[in-house]
Design a protein around this motif. Structure first.
Motif, mmCIF file in Angstrom:
data_model
loop_
_atom_site.group_PDB
_atom_site.id
_atom_site.type_symbol
_atom_site.label_atom_id
_atom_site.label_comp_id
_atom_site.label_asym_id
_atom_site.label_seq_id
_atom_site.Cartn_x
_atom_site.Cartn_y
_atom_site.Cartn_z
ATOM 1 N N GLN A 173 0.828 -1.205 0.000
ATOM 2 C CA GLN A 173 0.000 0.000 0.000
ATOM 3 C C GLN A 173 0.868 1.263 0.000
ATOM 4 N N LEU A 174 1.967 1.231 0.745
ATOM 5 C CA LEU A 174 2.798 2.416 0.914
ATOM 6 C C LEU A 174 3.962 2.486 -0.071
ATOM 7 N N GLY A 175 4.261 1.372 -0.724
ATOM 8 C CA GLY A 175 5.382 1.347 -1.651
ATOM 9 C C GLY A 175 6.729 1.387 -0.943
ATOM 10 N N ILE A 176 6.791 0.765 0.236
ATOM 11 C CA ILE A 176 8.066 0.691 0.954
ATOM 12 C C ILE A 176 8.423 -0.772 1.186
ATOM 13 N N ASN A 177 9.660 -1.016 1.545
ATOM 14 C CA ASN A 177 10.168 -2.366 1.724
ATOM 15 C C ASN A 177 9.545 -3.040 2.944
ATOM 16 N N GLU A 178 9.205 -4.317 2.799
ATOM 17 C CA GLU A 178 8.628 -5.071 3.922
ATOM 18 C C GLU A 178 9.577 -5.128 5.109
ATOM 19 N N SER A 179 10.869 -5.179 4.841
ATOM 20 C CA SER A 179 11.831 -5.277 5.937
ATOM 21 C C SER A 179 11.812 -4.025 6.811
ATOM 22 N N THR A 180 11.514 -2.883 6.225
ATOM 23 C CA THR A 180 11.407 -1.640 6.994
ATOM 24 C C THR A 180 10.290 -1.755 8.022
ATOM 25 N N ILE A 181 9.154 -2.246 7.587
ATOM 26 C CA ILE A 181 8.011 -2.421 8.481
ATOM 27 C C ILE A 181 8.293 -3.504 9.518
ATOM 28 N N SER A 182 8.895 -4.592 9.085
ATOM 29 C CA SER A 182 9.212 -5.696 10.000
ATOM 30 C C SER A 182 10.143 -5.247 11.116
ATOM 31 N N LYS A 183 11.155 -4.464 10.783
ATOM 32 C CA LYS A 183 12.091 -3.981 11.802
ATOM 33 C C LYS A 183 11.386 -3.099 12.822
ATOM 34 N N LEU A 184 10.486 -2.250 12.355
ATOM 35 C CA LEU A 184 9.733 -1.408 13.280
ATOM 36 C C LEU A 184 8.831 -2.247 14.170
ATOM 37 N N ARG A 185 8.181 -3.242 13.583
ATOM 38 C CA ARG A 185 7.272 -4.099 14.353
ATOM 39 C C ARG A 185 8.001 -4.870 15.439
ATOM 40 N N ARG A 186 9.249 -5.272 15.160
ATOM 41 C CA ARG A 186 10.033 -6.071 16.110
ATOM 42 C C ARG A 186 10.948 -5.227 16.988
ATOM 43 N N ASN A 187 10.876 -3.899 16.835
ATOM 44 C CA ASN A 187 11.746 -2.991 17.589
ATOM 45 C C ASN A 187 13.219 -3.304 17.362
ATOM 46 N N GLN A 188 13.555 -3.605 16.121
ATOM 47 C CA GLN A 188 14.934 -3.905 15.744
ATOM 48 C C GLN A 188 15.455 -2.847 14.789
ATOM 49 N N PHE A 189 15.222 -1.599 15.114
ATOM 50 C CA PHE A 189 15.657 -0.506 14.258
ATOM 51 C C PHE A 189 16.662 0.355 15.003
ATOM 52 N N SER A 190 17.575 0.939 14.248
ATOM 53 C CA SER A 190 18.528 1.865 14.859
ATOM 54 C C SER A 190 18.256 3.284 14.387
ATOM 55 N N MET A 191 17.657 3.388 13.202
ATOM 56 C CA MET A 191 17.263 4.690 12.658
ATOM 57 C C MET A 191 15.900 4.523 11.990
ATOM 58 N N ILE A 192 15.189 5.624 11.885
ATOM 59 C CA ILE A 192 13.890 5.595 11.218
ATOM 60 C C ILE A 192 13.928 6.619 10.096
ATOM 61 N N ASP A 193 13.642 6.175 8.884
ATOM 62 C CA ASP A 193 13.554 7.092 7.756
ATOM 63 C C ASP A 193 12.285 7.919 7.934
ATOM 64 N N VAL A 194 12.437 9.214 8.022
ATOM 65 C CA VAL A 194 11.317 10.103 8.324
ATOM 66 C C VAL A 194 10.224 9.998 7.262
#
Length: 69
Positions: free
Chosen positions: A24-45
């Motif tokens: 729907q958003l045209g972004i990578n699934e891994s970006t969403i997965s990392k946010l869902r699992r709290n495995q992110f170090s930076m967030i693309d605004v």
């Protein structure tokens, strides 16, 4: 302290899958997965803004600081 993203809770509430939101958003699934699992170090605004707009949420609805006692 830890920055916690509650995207998984909001997606479950709306019955969205990672794949469907990514498509729907045209972004990578891994970006969403990392946010869902709290495995992110930076967030693309731009991507975070897309997610917030799609879910009709404010950034503060998804990000919380959790103190580690």
């Amino acid at each position: 302290m830890a920055l916690i993203c509650t995207l998984d809770i909001e997606m479950a509430r709306l019955k969205l899958t990672t794949a469907s939101l990514a498509k729907q958003l045209g972004i990578n699934e891994s970006t969403i997965s990392k946010l869902r699992r709290n495995q992110f170090s930076m967030i693309d605004v731009k991507n975070f803004e897309k997610i917030c707009l799609a879910l009709k949420l404010q950034p503060g609805d998804l990000l919380h600081i959790e103190s580690q006692a």
